[in-house]
Enzyme design. Structure first.
Site: not given
Ligand code: PA5
Length: 438
Positions: A290, A311, A425
């Site tokens: 990310e 394996h 989303k």
């Molecule tokens: O790194 C990030 O920002 C995302 O992976 C969030 O942690 C994830 O989408 C969860 O978001 P939230 O804590 O707002 O539910």
């Protein structure tokens, strides 16, 4: 005597000394972007100095809330997705007994711990509810935004069950909310209902938040010393806060990744040698995927669990398309070891290993595999951890967070945003809002 996580990049076949030297001024610039908070996304760089300036009073509150949960609940459900659950899950798997949830309660000295809100599988949810059964349970809902679909829908189910089983007053004692300091639907509900609430700092994004209440509360409920985790992170801040590339293993890892990426090695395989690392690898994948994968750039972070995957994927790594490099994450001293015994018949012909241990064999497997991969044209990086303790877990988290931010800045991308995740989303919510056809 406490040690430091170390990094090495093998011989000079894939990375020449001058390539590191060439990156020295660039890394000094990147160091300033991180530490002086001058880079893109710097408003989310709160994790950089967190190991030094975290709120000690809050740490005590987290430990106390964890003790209350241990007294109240036989089962503890942690609800969250992405950065709001992977860190805690990785720490528990790495630092607890491999079969923690199956141990007798007296041995565990805390509730069984399960995770929810990270998928939309109805079976997973139904089976988890069946597993809780009539037993006492408590939940920790973790969501910075307070509106993420998967945890929000799971929370509805557990929240309703808690209120039905214990009434509003009883449910209140069994719900801990970890969310934004002031915004979001979850914060509003927590305020209205008076739930115990921990805040996620504004300047720390989800995947960099394991050393806040996001990770620390579930970790302390699991019986892990979170003071030690933070002490390890503080040591990491010292070791990996050095501006000079030659003295900073975290920056050396970032530099090596960048050098290999520019040579077409676009996939990194994190190779671990203990199944306890499975969720740490997931945390690492999210952190790097990310943070780096944007603007048409980024190394694809993948993982293998050796010796198991020797394996299966071993063939491809050794002999397939040459677009990957491996990073072996090795623990030098095991928590426990198992001696290999001699047998009278020696049916498998392995008596020559009698007196050796499983760790010894694992060690030779990792060395042999790295040598084999290098000879097959696969660059092999290595990160060594002295031991698997809460202290080194904290240091390791900080090592990777620092390396990730540095890698992303070397690539020229913002390490702290995730514009790409919005697209799915938008499509999903459009579809969810469509009227149901009869
Ligand atoms: O790194 C990030 O920002 C995302 O992976 C969030 O942690 C994830 O989408 C969860 O978001 P939230 O804590 O707002 O539910």
């Amino acid at each position: 005597m406490e040690g430091m996580i170390r990094f090495s990049h093998g011989d000079t076949t894939f990375i020449q000394p001058h390539e590191f030297e060439h990156l020295e001024p660039e890394m000094a610039r990147v160091h300033n972007l991180i530490h002086l908070r001058q880079g893109p996304g710097h408003e989310y760089a709160g994790w950089v100095d967190l190991p030094l300036n975290y709120d000690r009073r809050e740490l005590i509150n987290i430990i106390e809330a964890g003790e209350d949960i241990k007294d109240l609940a036989e089962v503890f459900i942690v609800i969250g997705v992405g950065g709001s659950y992977l860190g805690a899950r990785s720490a528990l798997e790495l630092l607890q007994h491999s079969f923690y949830n199956h141990l007798p309660a007296e041995r565990r000295q805390g509730p069984e711990i399960y995770f929810a809100g990270f998928n939309m599988s109805p079976s997973y949810l139904r089976h988890l509810l069946e597993l809780i059964g009539e037993r006492d349970f408590a939940i920790n809902i973790i969501s910075k935004s307070g509106t993420t679909l998967e945890p929000a829908l799971s929370f509805r189910i557990f929240h309703r069950l808690l209120e039905k089983r214990y009434g509003k007053k009883g449910a209140k004692k069994r719900i801990i909310v970890t969310t934004d300091r002031s915004r979001g639907a979850l914060k509003k509900l927590a305020n209205e209902e008076g739930y115990t609430t921990f805040s996620i700092p504004d300047d720390i994004g989800g995947r960099y938040s394991v050393l806040t209440a996001v990770g620390l509360l579930p970790i302390t409920v699991g019986g892990i010393d979170i003071g030690e985790v933070m002490r390890g992170a503080e040591a990491g801040h010292g070791h990996f806060g050095r501006p000079e590339l030659a003295k900073n293993p975290s920056y050396q890892y970032a530099a090596a990744r960048n050098i290999l990426y520019l040579k077409g090695k676009i996939i990194e395989l994190l190779a671990t040698y203990d199944p306890a690392f499975l969720h740490f690898a997931e945390w690492w994948k999210q952190l790097f995927g990310e943070s780096e994968g944007k603007d048409g750039k980024g190394i694809f972070p993948a993982s293998v669990s050796f010796t198991r995957d020797l394996h299966s994927l071993g063939q491809l790594v050794q002999d397939g398309y040459r677009n990957l490099f491996t990073t072996t994450l090795w623990v030098e001293e095991p928590v426990v070891d198992q001696e290999i015994k001699k047998t009278g018949e020696d049916m498998d012909g392995l008596n020559y290993l009698a007196g050796r241990t499983f760790h010894f064999v694992n060690d030779r497997a990792h060395r042999g595999t790295m040598t084999a991969h290098a000879s097959g044209g696969v660059p092999t990086l290595k990160i060594s951890l002295p031991r698997l303790t809460p202290f080194y877990y904290g240091q390791m988290v900080y090592f990777f967070e620092k390396a990730c931010a540095a890698s992303a800045y070397l690539l020229g991308v913002n390490p702290f945003n995730q514009p790409g995740v919005e697209t799915y989303k938008e499509n999903m919510f459009t579809l969810l809002k469509e009227p149901i056809e009869n």
